[in-house]
Structure formats: structure tokens, C-alpha cells
Design a protein around this motif. Structure first.
Motif, PDB file in Angstrom:
ATOM      1  N   VAL A 109       6.840   0.736  -2.906  1.00 39.03           N
ATOM      2  CA  VAL A 109       5.557   1.412  -2.778  1.00 39.03           C
ATOM      3  C   VAL A 109       4.410   0.413  -2.853  1.00 39.03           C
ATOM      4  CG1 VAL A 109       4.018   3.106  -3.846  1.00 39.03           C
ATOM      5  CG2 VAL A 109       6.447   3.581  -3.700  1.00 39.03           C
ATOM      6  N   SER A 341       7.690   2.777   3.682  1.00 38.16           N
ATOM      7  CA  SER A 341       6.423   3.069   3.014  1.00 38.16           C
ATOM      8  C   SER A 341       5.247   2.662   3.890  1.00 38.16           C
ATOM      9  CB  SER A 341       6.344   2.337   1.668  1.00 38.16           C
ATOM     10  OG  SER A 341       7.323   2.804   0.772  1.00 38.16           O
ATOM     11  N   LEU A 355      -1.454   4.444  -2.216  1.00 36.66           N
ATOM     12  CA  LEU A 355      -0.206   3.742  -2.527  1.00 36.66           C
ATOM     13  C   LEU A 355      -0.341   2.910  -3.800  1.00 36.66           C
ATOM     14  CD1 LEU A 355       1.049   2.576   0.987  1.00 36.66           C
ATOM     15  CD2 LEU A 355       2.060   4.313  -0.495  1.00 36.66           C
TER      16      LEU A 355
END
Length: 434
Positions: A109, A341, A355
Motif C-alpha cells: 500500500v 495498488s 494510500l
């Protein structure tokens, strides 16, 4: 994003290492001073305006009890396992596995915003805007994954050298740009309301992750009980001055444009030294990012293999996790997840902040568990215990202001516990029993 804590099952390490106070302070500064600083002043200003300086000040103040708590743990229980060791001692293997999950799944992430920060600096020089940023980000993610698959890593000395270069660049930037600032840039002070300061603080956790590394390094000090607190004090002071100085300079010099800048360090240097300075800052930003991502992929992939070995992740992921081997399956999983991601971030046009909040939620929860462990391991009623209590209350508050993004971290904890329970029921996790 500079944390270096190790989450593997650790074996107590003998004291009497070689790290001096000066070296320990430098290593601690290097662990905390990460890629976020090249963009964080702009992101925080975008969220809260000039009032973001209050968030910076709050995180610097929080660093004092937080770093002191991990220093106290390291001084009393010098061990290479870091936070995982203390959480395991205090709450058992299940809780330690949850900490490991938070770190491991924060890497995919965190990789897209980390790489896009560097991409922003490249775009600032060559043009292309978001397209250039995304292309650079994808290149860095894939390139870092391939480097680790081949067993190539930046040495600790190179990592420390890059962090030193960043600290020198920050100092030079402040020195040459601050005379161009104006206090008029502080008005309006809180254009997005006072609640935005809390959100900005949650974002800024990105730049302060790494204090737990103090505990991981404790066993390598010459005299942990004496030297760890001293080195930590020096590191907190240096990091605080650099962060607050750069944030203040950005707001005073760039004014409202701070929140719109994709390369604040470049903008500051260009104002003082001319446009050619942008190339230098872009190169430093890319090198620093490659070094940080390389360290995270290397550490994260080994963490994944260790978690699999201990029954906290599927067993097939453990291959290559032994000393001298390359955990290619874990590296491939981290790299693939990072690319997914990035794709999601691009398709949904998320930007950096969402994020980053997901990743900082994971870091914050690790701090919540680490400081909770300190409350059980440190002598009750001692100064160190009260310091840990302040740190624990502070990081719990940070987790709350992280808002819905904290659900990602809490979900990872629940999933880790559910997975451990399932493997025990299947008879596959006996080796990792508390």
C-alpha cells in the motif's frame, strides 16, 4: 516511510556491541528521515493550510515519549526482534503475528505513493505531469522487485549515506530559501478548519515512522542502558529541527502554492538558486526512493517468509527465507501487490493522501501495540512507564483521527487472528503455538 523494525521471531542477543552514541544517533535519524519529507510539506499544507505546522509540531512532540519508550525497552531488553519481540513477550504469538501482518501488508500500500513522490520530482523536471509520475512509479516498483529477486540490495552504509544527503539538502534548502519567506503566507491560518489539523497529523505519521528501529538496534550498542537513551535524544532533536524547519520554510516561502506543489524541495531550491537546482533535487529524490523501497522490499519479503515459517502466513511463502537465500515468492507477492495498488490508485484517481493514510494506519496500530506492550514490560509507576502511557494515549488518538482508513489496519489484525485460528484448527500451526 523509513521504518526498519524487524518482525521475525528473535533470539536474545548479547550486549557489548560496537555502536557508539554518535553512530546510533545517525542510524536513528536515517531510520526516521525517509522519502515522505520530499512531499509531506505539500500534502500536509493541502489538507490543513498553514495550520499544518501545528500538526508537524504535534508529531515532533509525540516523538519524544514514543522514541523514549522504545529506547527504554531497548535499554532494558536489548534484542534484535524490535517491536515483535516486545509484543510477543507481553501478549503472545498471536499479537506478534498481527504486528507482522500490519508491517507486511503496509508495504504494497505504501509503495505507490512512495514511488509517485519521486515521480513528481521527475515530472517537475521533464514535464508530463501525472503520466510521468505514474510511469516512474511503475518503473521503480518493478525495478525494485527485480533487484530483490536477483538478490541485489543497497548496503546499510549506502542507505545511511542517502539519508545524510537528504538531511544536508534539507539544511541547505532552508538556509537559502527562508530569506525569501513572508509571514503574510500564514493567512488564512486554518482555511479548511481546525479538524483538518488532525487529518494532517495522521498523514505525517508517514514521515515519523521509524522510532521503533531504536529498539531493534539496542543490542548492538556498546552500553545499551546508557547509550540508547542518549542516541535517541540526539536523534529526536535533529529530526524535529529538520522537519519543523522545512515545513515552516515551505509555508512561508511558497505560501498557498505549497499545497499544490508536487516537488516542494525543488520549488524552494529554484526560488533561491534558479531552475537548474530542480535537476539536483530530482536526482536525490529518485535515489532516496530507490534506497528506501529496496530496504522495504528486502525487509518486507523476509518478514513475509518468517511469518510463513512461524505459521502466521501460508507455508509456501516461507521458501527462501533462510539466511543467505532469497525469498523470491514473498518478493513476487509484494511486487505484484504493489503494482495492483498502483493500478487501483490510478484508475480511481486516488492521489497520494488516501494510500498514505492506509499505510500510516498500519504504522500507527503497530505503535499502539508496541506501547501497550511497554506498559506491561516496563516497571509499573516508573518514569519510563508513565512516558509509555503518554505515548500509548497519543498513538491511540492518532489512530482515531486516521478515521475510516484505520479500518484497513484493524482489518489486517482481525484477518491475522482469524488465519492463525484456522490453521490451528487444521493442525497446520502447531509450531507457532503460544
Amino acid at each position: 516511510m523509513a521504518t526498519t523494525a524487524r518482525m521475525t521471531r528473535a533470539t536474545p542477543t548479547a550486549t557489548g556491541g560496537t555502536i557508539t552514541v554518535a553512530q546510533g544517533a545517525a542510524l536513528s535519524v536515517g531510520a526516521v528521515l525517509g522519502t515522505g519529507v520530499i512531499t509531506l510539506p505539500a500534502l500536509a499544507a493541502e489538507v490543513a493550510g498553514p495550520a499544518s505546522l501545528l500538526a508537524w509540531a504535534a508529531l515532533v512532540l509525540l516523538s519524544v515519549p514514543l522514541a523514549s519508550t522504545f529506547a527504554a525497552l531497548g535499554a532494558r531488553h536489548p534484542d534484535g526482534g524490535g517491536v515483535s519481540t516486545y509484543v510477543r513477550r507481553a501478549f503472545g504469538d498471536r499479537a506478534a503475528g498481527a504486528v507482522g501482518w500490519c508491517f507486511y501488508f503496509a508495504v504494497p500500500v505504501g509503495a505507490p505513493p512512495t514511488s509517485m513522490m519521486a515521480g513528481g520530482y521527475v515530472a517537475d523536471v521533464v514535464g508530463g505531469g501525472r503520466t510521468t509520475s505514474v510511469v516512474v512509479a511503475a518503473t521503480l516498483i518493478l525495478g525494485t522487485g527485480l533487484m530483490n529477486l536477483a538478490g541485489l540490495r543497497f548496503s546499510g552504509r549506502v542507505q545511511l549515506g542517502l539519508a545524510t544527503a537528504l538531511a544536508l539538502l534539507m539544511t541547505a534548502t532552508m538556509a537559502v530559501a527562508l530569506p525569501h519567506g513572508s509571514t503574510a503566507s500564514l493567512t488564512p491560518f486554518a482555511p479548511n478548519g481546525w479538524a483538518a489539523v488532525g487529518t494532517a497529523a495522521a498523514v505525517l505519521v508517514w514521515g515519523f515512522a521509524g522510532w521503533e528501529a531504536v529498539a531493534s538496534l539496542a543490542a548492538d550498542y556498546r552500553d545499551p542502558r546508557r547509550d540508547v537513551p542518549r542516541a535517541t535524544g540526539i536523534a529526536v532533536a535533529v529530526v524535529g529541527v529538520l522537519y519543523l524547519g522545512l515545513a515552516t520554510t515551505s509555508v512561508l516561502v511558497l505560501g498557498p502554492a505549497t499545497g499544490r506543489s508536487q516537488a516542494p524541495l525543488s520549488d524552494l531550491m529554484a526560488i533561491a538558486l534558479g531552475e537548474q537546482a530542480r535537476v539536483v533535487t530530482a536526482v536525490v529524490a529518485v535515489l532516496l526512493t530507490v534506497g528506501a523501497m529496496n530496504a522495504y522490499y528486502a525487509g518486507g519479503s523476509r518478514l513475509g517468509a518468517a511469518l510463513a515459517r512461524d505459521g502466521a502466513l501460508p507455508r509456501w511463502l516461507a521458501k527462501g527465507g533462510e539466511a543467505g537465500q532469497v525469498p523470491r515468492r514473498s518478493i513476487a507477492l509484494v511486487t505484484t501487490s504493489s503494482m495492483l495498488s498502483l493500478v487501483v490508485a490510478v484508475v480511481l484517481d486516488l492521489g497520494l493522501t488516501p494510500l498514505m493514510l492506509l499505510a500510516t494506519g498500519c504504522f500507527t496500530l503497530v505503535y499502539v501495540l508496541g506501547t501497550a506492550a511497554a506498559l506491561r514490560l516496563l516497571p509499573g509507576g516508573s518514569r519510563a512507564w508513565w512516558t509509555a502511557l503518554v505515548a500509548h494515549a497519543s498513538v491511540v488518538a492518532l489512530l482515531v483521527v486516521n478515521g475510516l482508513h484505520a479500518l484497513w489496519a484493524l482489518g489486517l489484525v482481525l484477518l491475522s487472528l482469524a488465519y492463525r485460528s484456522w490453521t490451528h484448527r487444521q493442525g497446520d500451526g502447531s509450531s507457532a503455538s503460544p
